[in-house]
Design an enzyme around this catalytic site. Structure first.
Site, PDB file in Angstrom:
ATOM      1  N   ASP A   1       0.823  -1.203   0.000  1.00  3.73           N
ATOM      2  CA  ASP A   1       0.000   0.000   0.000  1.00  3.73           C
ATOM      3  C   ASP A   1       0.861   1.258   0.000  1.00  3.73           C
ATOM      4  O   ASP A   1       1.918   1.322   0.629  1.00  3.73           O
ATOM      5  CB  ASP A   1      -0.891  -0.016   1.247  1.00  3.73           C
TER       6      ASP A   1
ATOM      7  N   GLU B   1       1.169  -0.538  -5.124  1.00  3.96           N
ATOM      8  CA  GLU B   1       0.216   0.538  -5.378  1.00  3.96           C
ATOM      9  C   GLU B   1       1.044   1.825  -5.458  1.00  3.96           C
ATOM     10  O   GLU B   1       1.336   2.454  -4.444  1.00  3.96           O
ATOM     11  CB  GLU B   1      -0.832   0.647  -4.273  1.00  3.96           C
TER      12      GLU B   1
END
Length: 677
Positions: free
Chosen positions: A357, A410
């Site tokens: 993330d 990401e």
């Protein structure tokens, strides 16, 4: 033993009363001859009697445990709480890193949460405190009471705790080493081929608490996996299941990185879920959050009275958007903590991939910061060199130690080489989310049809760089919350046109280079935004348009897996046939792989006007429709080409053959040569 009325030293030949030390309240003393075994027994005014063994009669276990974590990897074998047996006595070995603390004690439901009863030993040189507590067994609740360098006493959950108390509690739980019987050997030995760039990868992203709200890890083994198998997705991506106290963070503000979220079940129940997925040929991806952590008092913040895991300076150590703290990626012990955690999930839970993330927030020092509120690197630049080195070391380690896995970034910027190997100066990820494609295509699709011709490039630009990385095309949870509306609600037009637009969008996505990711609920075109406090609108999935959209997604996945042209060469298996029909908002391209007997031609009409278009084709003969998003079974008007077209000897658009193709309004047509050609 504070608050005791009397304390006895118990040996084989009887009990000896102990005396309170005159200068230390609660400290009891006695002299005894050498004895092979002894215990203490405390009596309280309310009649309660508490017996325990002397933890300090046992030597340090630290070096034996530390040898199980060579090179700073697999630290969960050494730190945390471990059920062990010493000299025939069962108990728990505790170890925690707190180099600047003045004192650390283990407190729990086994010693009345009293920090005076089990102070730990400090291993000088490495800053690790450790102790073996006899008779403390699995399921005991515990924390570390840390007297910090700043003189403040803090109660901390175990950073390496492998199980956590369910909220609102936040203690760690002593956990036995798992004896789970895995049955997924075949999957584990072959999964690498399922994760290669030429494999079909179609991911269903899910928030466990709001999918159907039933059963947690184990309860979803049947219902969710039946659904995934029926829909044809290859992988499930779990939004973070690390322990997190705030449900509204969706797991992206974890406190217990090593503890599966207790709200969904116990660790072995998560193993059961993963094992069951593998038995169905379904991979499991875990959202992993090494970019930041929250300031909850029982968490990592100021762990030993200093900025131990974070930076002291808020210009480096605090995230301005999320109100969280940023790991100090330049500190070896912090890097080892995170790298070990990645391996922990991959090895202990057989997770197939980690989606990392917020990578952009890690690699840029000025991420979301105005001038003057960030500290340049040693060269005066904005790249976080320590975070970049950490990610390179992380990816090198996990790909080496856990064969066949995927690491997914990401990463929302144009940072070069995210999926390039580390030895070629890349970050070393296997895949990167294509956030640029996602933003461009959603912006384009949200425009009224009459305006689309002025923004044609928004849909075509991604093909310019599609081969620069190994991409995943994401429509994730972030696109259907916080006022952004559901994917269906983003589409222009009346209700029927919204569904038609969404089908055209999905056909564009599944035909575009890149692996696929879709957030739950969007496969049946849920009309409202996602809300983590509510289950999906499953009643909409049972409506005619919802069933039709599900059928369409199911067929997209089936075709995507069946035809190598659609997945086998994302970097160079794409050729525009017509990228410039902006006035009609028509897009035509070919997907192909070398020596492919079945290339796929994709034609999409993004206006509500039915079109007859001239298209170039690479082969003569019949081309049959394998997908028509306007088919009645998908909720469309059933206009098409009567099952196929014939390529004639009339070169056009750079191809040796040509044909006339009917493309219904707001629809997609996919064709492939007949097998007889």
């Amino acid at each position: 033993m504070p608050d005791a009325a009397a304390v006895f030293l118990c040996c084989d030949d009887g009990k000896t009363p102990m005396q309170q030390h005159p200068d230390a309240a609660g400290l009891w003393t006695a002299t005894m001859p050498v004895a092979p075994s002894y215990r203490f027994e405390a009596h309280f005014l309310d009649g309660a009697v508490y017996g325990w063994q002397d933890a300090y009669r046992y030597g340090s276990l630290f070096h034996d445990k530390w040898s199980q974590s060579p090179n700073g990897l697999r630290l969960w074998h050494s730190l945390g709480a471990h059920c062990v047996e010493v000299s025939g006595v069962k108990g728990t070995f505790f170890a925690v890193w707190a180099p600047n603390a003045r004192r650390v004690s283990v407190v729990g439901d086994f010693n009345h949460w009293d920090g005076r009863r089990a102070p730990m030993r400090l291993q000088h040189g490495c800053g690790i405190w450790e102790i073996f507590l006899p008779d403390v067994t699995a399921d005991a609740l515990y924390k570390f009471e840390v007297l910090g360098a700043d003189g403040i006493m803090r109660l901390k959950a175990d950073p390496y705790g492998q199980q956590a108390e369910r909220a609102p509690g936040n203690a760690s739980i002593v956990t036995m080493k798992s004896a789970f019987a895995w049955t997924d050997k075949d999957w584990m030995t072959t999964r690498g081929s399922r994760h290669s760039p030429d494999a079909p990868i179609s991911i269903y992203e899910i928030h466990l608490g709001s999918w159907r709200g039933q059963g947690g890890y184990e309860g979803l083994c049947v219902s969710l996996l039946d659904y995934i198998e029926d829909m044809g997705f290859t992988h499930i991506e779990l939004m973070p299941v690390h322990e997190h106290p705030f449900a509204g963070s969706w797991g992206y503000q974890p406190v217990g990185l090593y503890a599966p979220a207790a709200r969904y079940g116990k660790p072995d129940q998560l193993r059961t879920f993963v094992n069951a997925a593998h038995s169905r040929g379904i991979g499991v991806i875990l959202d992993w959050v090494p970019a930041h952590f929250p300031e909850d008092p029982h968490g990592l913040a100021m762990f030993d009275g200093t900025a131990l895991y974070e930076h002291q300076d808020s210009r480096e150590g605090r995230h301005p958007d999320w109100g969280t703290l940023i790991y100090n990626f330049g500190r070896r012990e912090v890097k080892d903590f995170l790298t070990s955690n990645a391996l922990y999930w991959l090895e202990e839970f057989h997770i197939d991939a980690l989606r990392v993330d917020a990578v952009a927030s890690m690699i840029y020092r000025d991420y979301s910061r105005p001038a003057g509120e960030w500290i340049p690197n040693i060269y005066g630049g904005n790249q976080n060199l320590e975070a970049i080195a950490f990610l390179q070391d992380l990816n090198t380690a996990v790909y080496r130690e856990a064969p066949g896995i995927m690491m997914i970034a990401e990463e929302s910027t144009s940072y070069p080489g995210v999926t390039r190997p580390v030895d070629q100066q890349g970050l070393g990820f296997g895949y990167k989310w294509n956030m640029g494609w996602m933003n461009d295509i959603l912006r384009y699709m949200s425009r009224e049809s009459i305006h689309k011709k002025y923004h044609h490039h928004e849909a075509t630009f991604s093909t310019v760089y599609a081969g620069s990385e190994h991409y995943i095309l994401p429509f994730s949870h972030d696109e259907v919350v916080h006022g952004k509306k559901s994917l269906l609600a983003k589409m222009p037009g009346d209700a029927n046109q919204q569904f038609a637009n969404l089908r055209a969008l999905y056909a564009f996505m599944w035909g575009h280079p890149g692996k696929k990711l879709l957030f739950m609920g969007q496969e049946f075109a849920q009309s409202r935004e996602w809300n983590h406090d509510e289950n999906l609108n499953w009643w909409e999935a049972d409506q005619p348009q919802g069933r039709a959209m599900s059928s369409f997604l199911r067929d997209l996945n089936r075709l995507y897996r069946r035809y190598p042209a659609l997945h086998g060469s994302d970097r160079d298996g794409f050729t525009w046939v017509d990228a410039n029909a902006d006035q009609d908002s028509i897009f035509v391209w070919l997907r192909h792989v070398p020596n492919d007997p079945a290339p796929v031609l994709i034609a999409i009409n993004m206006t509500p006007v039915d079109r007859e278009v001239q298209i170039g084709l690479p082969r003569a003969g019949n081309w049959r429709e394998i997908l028509n998003s306007d088919a009645a079974v998908y909720g469309g008007g059933n206009l098409g080409n009567l099952g196929g077209i014939s390529a004639l000897d009339m070169p056009m658009q750079g191809q040796p053959y040509g044909a006339t193709l009917t493309v219904p309004g707001l629809s997609a047509i996919w064709l492939t040569p007949d097998e007889q050609n």
